[in-house]
Design an enzyme around this catalytic site. Structure first.
Site, PDB file in Angstrom:
ATOM      1  N   CYS A  43       0.851  -1.177   0.000  1.00 38.04           N
ATOM      2  CA  CYS A  43       0.000   0.000   0.000  1.00 38.04           C
ATOM      3  C   CYS A  43       0.889   1.230   0.000  1.00 38.04           C
ATOM      4  O   CYS A  43       1.959   1.233   0.594  1.00 38.04           O
ATOM      5  CB  CYS A  43      -0.951   0.069   1.186  1.00 38.04           C
ATOM      6  N   ARG A 101       3.515  -0.191  -5.034  1.00 33.20           N
ATOM      7  CA  ARG A 101       3.229  -0.797  -3.725  1.00 33.20           C
ATOM      8  C   ARG A 101       1.859  -1.471  -3.685  1.00 33.20           C
ATOM      9  O   ARG A 101       1.501  -2.077  -2.673  1.00 33.20           O
ATOM     10  CB  ARG A 101       3.291   0.275  -2.633  1.00 33.20           C
ATOM     11  N   TRP A 127      -3.048  -2.533  -1.724  1.00 27.95           N
ATOM     12  CA  TRP A 127      -2.811  -3.950  -2.039  1.00 27.95           C
ATOM     13  C   TRP A 127      -3.578  -4.704  -0.965  1.00 27.95           C
ATOM     14  O   TRP A 127      -3.232  -4.652   0.216  1.00 27.95           O
ATOM     15  CB  TRP A 127      -1.311  -4.251  -1.969  1.00 27.95           C
ATOM     16  N   ASN A 180      -1.123   1.693   5.996  1.00 28.41           N
ATOM     17  CA  ASN A 180      -0.284   0.656   5.389  1.00 28.41           C
ATOM     18  C   ASN A 180       0.160  -0.263   6.520  1.00 28.41           C
ATOM     19  O   ASN A 180       0.636   0.219   7.545  1.00 28.41           O
ATOM     20  CB  ASN A 180       0.927   1.334   4.717  1.00 28.41           C
ATOM     21  N   GLY A 181      -0.019  -1.582   6.342  1.00 32.69           N
ATOM     22  CA  GLY A 181       0.377  -2.518   7.393  1.00 32.69           C
ATOM     23  C   GLY A 181      -0.785  -3.428   7.727  1.00 32.69           C
ATOM     24  O   GLY A 181      -1.735  -3.560   6.943  1.00 32.69           O
ATOM     25  N   GLU A 209      14.639 -19.423  -9.619  1.00 28.03           N
ATOM     26  CA  GLU A 209      14.349 -18.027  -9.940  1.00 28.03           C
ATOM     27  C   GLU A 209      13.618 -17.934 -11.287  1.00 28.03           C
ATOM     28  O   GLU A 209      12.661 -17.181 -11.441  1.00 28.03           O
ATOM     29  CB  GLU A 209      15.658 -17.216  -9.939  1.00 28.03           C
ATOM     30  N   LYS A 220       9.923 -16.415 -11.909  1.00 25.06           N
ATOM     31  CA  LYS A 220       9.644 -15.367 -12.896  1.00 25.06           C
ATOM     32  C   LYS A 220       8.455 -15.777 -13.751  1.00 25.06           C
ATOM     33  O   LYS A 220       7.557 -14.995 -14.008  1.00 25.06           O
ATOM     34  CB  LYS A 220      10.888 -15.208 -13.754  1.00 25.06           C
ATOM     35  N   GLU A 271       5.054 -15.738 -11.739  1.00 24.22           N
ATOM     36  CA  GLU A 271       4.476 -14.462 -11.314  1.00 24.22           C
ATOM     37  C   GLU A 271       3.976 -13.617 -12.476  1.00 24.22           C
ATOM     38  O   GLU A 271       3.023 -12.878 -12.311  1.00 24.22           O
ATOM     39  CB  GLU A 271       5.430 -13.673 -10.402  1.00 24.22           C
ATOM     40  N   HIS A 281      13.552 -38.514  -8.953  1.00 19.96           N
ATOM     41  CA  HIS A 281      13.050 -38.817  -7.602  1.00 19.96           C
ATOM     42  C   HIS A 281      11.637 -38.273  -7.393  1.00 19.96           C
ATOM     43  O   HIS A 281      11.210 -38.085  -6.260  1.00 19.96           O
ATOM     44  CB  HIS A 281      14.005 -38.252  -6.546  1.00 19.96           C
ATOM     45  N   LYS A 341       5.139  -4.520  -5.518  1.00 16.92           N
ATOM     46  CA  LYS A 341       6.602  -4.470  -5.590  1.00 16.92           C
ATOM     47  C   LYS A 341       7.258  -4.584  -4.225  1.00 16.92           C
ATOM     48  O   LYS A 341       8.301  -5.190  -4.074  1.00 16.92           O
ATOM     49  CB  LYS A 341       7.007  -3.162  -6.276  1.00 16.92           C
TER      50      LYS A 341
HETATM   51  C1  F6R Z   1      10.043 -11.657  -7.567  1.00 18.84           C
HETATM   52  C2  F6R Z   1      10.180 -10.602  -6.589  1.00 18.84           C
HETATM   53  C3  F6R Z   1       9.956 -10.934  -5.164  1.00 18.84           C
HETATM   54  C4  F6R Z   1      10.950 -10.170  -4.273  1.00 18.84           C
HETATM   55  C5  F6R Z   1      10.608 -10.383  -2.788  1.00 18.84           C
HETATM   56  C6  F6R Z   1      11.607  -9.730  -1.867  1.00 18.84           C
HETATM   57  O1  F6R Z   1      10.274 -11.191  -8.869  1.00 18.84           O
HETATM   58  O2  F6R Z   1      10.447  -9.478  -6.920  1.00 18.84           O
HETATM   59  O3  F6R Z   1      10.012 -12.305  -4.930  1.00 18.84           O
HETATM   60  O4  F6R Z   1      12.238 -10.623  -4.555  1.00 18.84           O
HETATM   61  O5  F6R Z   1       9.338  -9.876  -2.537  1.00 18.84           O
HETATM   62  O6  F6R Z   1      11.635  -8.360  -2.057  1.00 18.84           O
HETATM   63  P1  F6R Z   1      12.875  -7.502  -1.558  1.00 18.84           P
HETATM   64  O7  F6R Z   1      14.049  -7.919  -2.364  1.00 18.84           O
HETATM   65  O8  F6R Z   1      12.473  -6.075  -1.825  1.00 18.84           O
HETATM   66  O9  F6R Z   1      13.059  -7.784  -0.104  1.00 18.84           O
END
Ligand code: F6R
Length: 606
Positions: free
Chosen positions: A2, A27, A77, A101-102, A476, A480, A483, A499, A601
């Site tokens: 948020c 956010r 959010w 926010n929180g 990773e 990607k 998401e 396995h 984000k």
């Molecule tokens: C995936 C992604 C998330 C962040 C995670 C941690 O593409 O961006 O998995 O890596 O939310 O965020 P930070 O690095 O800001 O602590």
């Protein structure tokens, strides 16, 4: 998550509130709202909310009174209650509007006790109890600050709040516990936000509130209070307002994600340079072991780097997910450094893990992309990535910048410990310095990777396989894909295939295999053969002569790495290829890759 923005100055607040919210949409973007106070209007308070992003809120504001010079705004959010106009902030009760926010953890108990006292609620949110509590304390005759302080004593959880009162057009009040909140001063008034970067266009200086502080913002400045009284602001707490590096425009690129993938050679090179001179604490040089703590992609960066540190510097490493680490009551074994990795520097679980490590007396090191973040303020030692502002929700350039910083630190620690000599380190560093140009080659080959993305047509699930640090890159790559394309995917150490996961393979399943040249190529070829025997749609990502190693299989061909730092370089290149692959799968599915559903984000809630 948020985003919160607030302003009081001599001009209409609405345009600035909308502009501020736009810079905070990373956010959260499921709904947005605004509250403004103007005693000259037909009603003293105007509240407007909309589902969707800030553009929808701007549409809803058209034709509404817009002369107020004071207001608060929020982009949401959802945590409690689905995205809807009712659940959007601000939440208003008895002329008191609150954005938050929180998470208020005891909201159910508070609802029950307020309900028993005759209060009724109109939303499913945890936030709605806040204006009710403030109203209760105001009815006891307390002023705005006293009423907010009273409410804070009853709230548990984490929060940053901004509040306006319909009977006070001259002040907005903000408070925090656990979630970030920054206030700023400008020549024409005062501002607040959950993110310092959002204040940079307006303010000369900014100050991050500490837990438990309450700020009163008026046109002529900011006053800090605690429940027990006024605080004299120590001038050194003000910092110049700094915009984050990297312009937040996408130029000719179709998406921010594509732009951010493209920026990687430069951001990687800048991050190497930035970390060449950074001071390395003895705690790292002398460490008998290191624990990395992070979430999501940052945790995968830690896994990749932990393999490097073990191989090159000989330090045993453990990677822990922050949300698990923070729940520990104690961390057994001798004191050792805890390295927190976070792009935002604000992730709630990673921040809580940092605080736990400090409580246990462990040396803390934060690697962050936002220099003014809470983790940077609290950790004993801070290293920076120079990824610049990352707008797209999926981590791309921030991930490879983390790898760049961790690679340089690994080499420097190895030299200081005597695990490698200066000459070896120089040769490896030269390899690292050449890596941006190879990253650029992978980016330039995006067209071929886009063709390979066709293997995902109609797929509902995918597997990613790799060995060593490439196993973490596989995870990773799978993250990607899930998401931004909503295709289910899992990453595995390639040897694990037989396995269990092999049972999933059928003719509809794409299997991405990371298999670079070297001792494991033959084993990779066997995994590929096993998948092909079950009809799986293999894609081999390799720097080897793929046609010879795994004939009849489509390849993504990476630049050949043969130098002394090849083991560091290969995972970085693989990772860039997988970003491009995920991007094209998502675009083919018509998804807004920069804003995938349900995500935000910066994850500032637990
Ligand atoms: C995936 C992604 C998330 C962040 C995670 C941690 O593409 O961006 O998995 O890596 O939310 O965020 P930070 O690095 O800001 O602590």
């Amino acid at each position: 998550m948020c985003g919160i923005f607030g302003v009081i100055n001599g001009e209409p607040a609405a345009p600035k509130l909308l502009e501020g919210l736009r810079s905070l949409e990373y956010r959260g973007y499921d709904s947005a709202g605004i509250a403004m106070v103007d005693p000259r209007g037909s009603a003293p308070m105007t509240v407007v909310k909309a589902i969707g992003g800030v553009d929808r809120l701007a549409d809803a504001l058209r034709g509404r009174p817009a002369d107020a010079v004071l207001g608060i705004a929020h982009t949401r959010w959802a945590t409690h209650g689905q995205p809807s106009v009712d659940n959007a902030h601000p939440h208003v009760h008895a002329g008191i509007a609150v954005v938050h926010n929180g998470i208020i953890e005891n909201h159910a108990a508070l609802r029950a006790s307020l309900g028993a006292a005759g209060h009724s609620f109109a939303t499913d949110t945890d936030t709605e109890v806040i204006p009710h509590l403030i109203a209760v304390h105001r009815a006891e005759g307390r002023d705005a600050v006293g009423a907010i302080a009273g409410a804070m004593q009853e709230l548990s959880g984490s929060y940053a709040i901004a509040v306006v009162f319909d009977d006070d057009p001259d002040a907005l009040v903000a408070a925090r516990k656990g979630s970030p909140l920054v206030v700023g001063c400008a020549r024409d008034g005062a501002y607040l936000s959950s993110d310092a970067a959002a204040l940079a266009p307006y303010c000369d200086k900014v100050l991050a509130l500490d837990d438990g502080e309450i700020a009163v913002l008026r046109r002529d400045g900011v006053e800090l209070r605690r429940p027990e009284g006024k605080i004299r602001i120590d001038e050194s707490r003000w910092a110049p307002a700094r915009a984050s590096t990297g312009a937040a425009t996408r130029g000719a690129f179709a998406h921010f994600m594509l732009k951010e993938i493209d920026e990687q050679p430069d951001r990687f090179a800048d991050t190497i340079t930035a970390n060449l001179k950074a001071e390395i604490p003895n705690a790292l040089v002398e460490a008998r072991r290191i624990t990395f703590v992070a979430c999501g992609s940052s945790a995968y960066a830690a896994s990749v780097a932990s393999a490097w540190l073990e191989d090159v510097a000989g330090i045993p490493c453990k990677v822990e997910i922050a949300s698990e680490f923070r729940m520990r009551r104690r961390i057994p074994g001798e004191a050792h450094p805890v390295v927190l990795i976070s792009q935002s520097g604000e992730t709630a679980d990673t921040l809580a893990a940092l605080r736990l490590a400090k409580e246990q007396g462990l040396p803390t090191v934060a690697l962050v992309n936002v220099a003014a973040s809470q983790m940077a303020r609290e950790a004993d030692t801070v290293f920076e990535t120079r990824a610049g502002k990352e707008v797209s929700v999926a981590a791309t350039k921030s991930f490879t910048a983390q790898l760049a910083a961790l690679a340089v630190l690994c080499l420097r620690i190895a030299v200081l410990r005597g695990s490698i000599d200066e000459t070896q380190a120089r040769l490896m560093l030269a390899d690292l310095r050449a890596l941006p140009q190879h990253i650029a080659t992978v980016v330039a080959g995006a067209g071929k990777i886009a063709q390979a993305a066709e293997r995902f047509e109609g797929a509902r699930s995918a597997l990613y396989l790799g060995r060593g640090s490439s196993a973490a890159v596989a995870c990773e790559g799978a993250l990607k894909l899930k998401e931004i394309s909503y295709v289910h995917a899992e990453g595995y150490a390639a040897g694990e295939l037989k396995h269990g996961p092999l049972a999933l393979v059928d003719t509809a399943m794409p299997v991405v295999v990371l298999g670079a040249s070297g001792p494991v190529l033959e084993k990779t070829a066997s995994a590929i053969a096993e998948v092909r025997a079950r009809g799986g749609r293999v894609l081999h990502v390799t720097d080897a002569d793929g046609a010879a190693a795994t004939p009849d299989v489509p390849h993504v061909v990476l630049p050949r790495m043969t130098g002394p730092a090849a083991a560091i370089a290969v995972p970085v290149l693989e990772c860039v290829a997988l970003q491009i692959l995920a991007y094209h799968v998502a675009v083919a599915r018509g998804i807004n890759v920069d804003r995938p559903r349900n995500l935000a984000k910066s994850v500032t809630v637990e």
